[in-house]
Design a protein around this motif. Structure first.
Motif, short mmCIF file in Angstrom:
data_model
loop_
_atom_site.label_atom_id
_atom_site.label_comp_id
_atom_site.label_asym_id
_atom_site.label_seq_id
_atom_site.Cartn_x
_atom_site.Cartn_y
_atom_site.Cartn_z
N SER A 199 0.95 -1.25 -0.05
CA SER A 199 0.24 -0.02 0.04
C SER A 199 0.76 1.32 0.10
O SER A 199 2.23 1.28 -0.12
N ALA A 200 0.34 2.31 0.07
CA ALA A 200 0.94 3.56 0.08
C ALA A 200 0.52 4.47 1.18
O ALA A 200 -0.64 4.22 1.97
N ASN A 201 1.35 5.44 1.77
CA ASN A 201 0.88 6.28 2.86
C ASN A 201 1.69 7.44 2.91
O ASN A 201 2.62 7.71 2.01
N VAL A 202 1.56 8.29 3.82
CA VAL A 202 2.29 9.43 3.75
C VAL A 202 3.42 9.07 4.90
O VAL A 202 3.24 8.49 5.97
N LEU A 203 4.64 9.87 4.66
CA LEU A 203 5.66 9.51 5.78
C LEU A 203 5.43 10.49 7.08
O LEU A 203 5.13 11.52 7.11
N THR A 204 5.63 9.93 8.17
CA THR A 204 5.61 10.45 9.56
C THR A 204 7.15 11.40 9.51
O THR A 204 7.99 11.03 8.66
N LYS A 205 6.92 12.31 10.29
CA LYS A 205 8.29 12.96 10.82
C LYS A 205 9.62 12.08 10.89
O LYS A 205 10.67 12.44 10.05
N GLU A 206 9.43 11.17 11.77
CA GLU A 206 10.52 10.11 11.98
C GLU A 206 10.85 9.58 10.91
O GLU A 206 11.98 9.45 10.41
N GLU A 207 9.99 8.86 10.12
CA GLU A 207 10.30 8.25 8.99
C GLU A 207 11.00 9.09 7.84
O GLU A 207 12.21 8.45 7.31
N ALA A 208 10.57 10.11 7.74
CA ALA A 208 11.12 10.97 6.59
C ALA A 208 12.57 11.30 6.89
O ALA A 208 13.46 11.05 6.10
#
Lengths: 235, 235
Positions: free
Chosen positions: A179-188
DNA sequence: TATAATTTGTCCGTATGTATA
DNA sequence: TTATACATACGGACAAATTAT
């Protein structure tokens, strides 16, 4: 003792990898394989079936068995369950453990892993690197009733190899959901992207032969560098 | 003439769908199926293999053949190549054609479809709807040397059914590549999302039996509503 | 705990059909 | 048309895992 058709399949795949069929792009015929490996037609056909499944070979009725051209861009083949280590062969794979603890299963885990509430569960959060570059972020859960012991050393290596070689258990089914999602700050930050940029997600649920789930793993990949490939034969 | 094992597989799947195994969650044994359909063990096993591939059945050595629990959230099974129409059964599927023209293959198309430069190519751009709600955006290319005729009527229905039933050709291989990207303004408007939000992308390359590519299709899905599922048996 | 029965997994051999060259 | 080569289908034998006794 490995089944004969799997063994033969691996032998043929090694020959393919060595390049001996590159010139003609054509493998031996079934009858030739039967003589070469001294097995039945049935066994050869099962061995070839595995190569077809892996997207390596392409049998054409009346003609022969051919190599299948490799795709550009090297997407991750969803049929390849041998882990990063195997798949990325000559690359350097490493990981940074961001969190590792034993927790009781909450409702979310119960739902994902079909276990009882408060089942002891290992939680592993790590950043996996490829040639020292961030590759993916993992959030992984292991049912301790099924995987009784994990430590940093095991986590740093291949957990799947540990299950296979030390626990002597066989992983029989893996469901992979993309699937796709938006990145969290930490992940980014970890992936070198920006918050709210897209992420491509792979959720793996791993089961033993009877269908009991021992692992659920949520992996976040860099959408600019990662694609997943499924090859299908309708025949 | 359909192969016997495929026919039997479909019969069994219909029985499963009718719910006759729901109570026990256990199918008949191989020997019982052999008697029921009057076929060989080999044929029954191949039929069951198809059900396993579709994620419907789960054979357990020494025990029997069981139903496989359905996953929550109804992700799109990458093994299901029967098209939206089949997969979404009781839903209403429609589409809006946004563009449809015959063009000569440019370098990008040559690369994707392994055809010659300037090969006549149908370009179809459409919005597919599910129960009148935007479902996915398609950008699709057909090699006119292989698919000699397309019109609005065919495009509005199932192109794949047209190829199967009218052109009498068999689609043998489909490569599906899943990735993520950011939405363009036009795509966001069509899907009811915002520009630069994530999109989940499925690129399909469809081939005839010898590997010739007749179609390349780039589909953009709403990342909030769409997941793709791959079920794998390591056995 | 041990044994037998049940059930799927593997492997072999043979015959015939179908697509390709 | 003929020969080649993969696809389908049948049958039998034994192994391995599970379940029942």
């Amino acid at each position: 003792m490995e089944a004969k058709f799997k063994h033969v399949s691996n032998l043929i795949e090694k020959d393919i990898a060595s390049g001996i069929y590159d010139e003609t792009q054509k493998l031996l015929t079934e009858d030739e394989f039967i003589i070469k490996y001294k097995v039945s037609r049935n066994t050869i056909r099962r061995a070839i079936d595995l190569l077809v499944k892996r997207g390596v070979a392409l049998p054409v009725q009346g003609s022969g068995i051919y190599l299948r051209k490799k795709r550009l861009g090297q997407p991750i083949n969803l049929e390849n369950l041998r882990g990063l280590t195997y798949y990325l062969g000559d690359h350097n794979v490493s990981s940074v453990i961001l969190d590792f603890k034993l927790i009781p299963a909450d409702n979310k885990i119960v739902d994902l892993m079909h276990c009882e509430l408060d089942t002891p569960t290992y939680y592993v959060h790590r950043l996996r690197k490829l040639d020292n570059k961030p590759y993916c972020i993992e959030y992984s859960y292991y049912n301790k009733d099924l995987i009784p012991y994990l430590d940093n050393e095991i986590i740093n290596g291949s957990i799947y190899n540990y299950i296979r070689n030390d626990l002597k258990k066989t992983i029989n089914f893996i469901d992979e959901v993309i699937s796709a999602n938006v990145l969290t700050k930490e992940e980014a930050d970890l992936l070198g992207l920006k918050e709210n940029e897209p992420a491509i997600i792979c959720e793996n649920t791993s089961m033993f032969k009877t269908g009991t789930i021992f692992n659920y793993c949520y992996s976040v990949f860099n959408y600019k560098e990662t694609k997943f490939l499924k090859m299908t034969n309708t025949a």
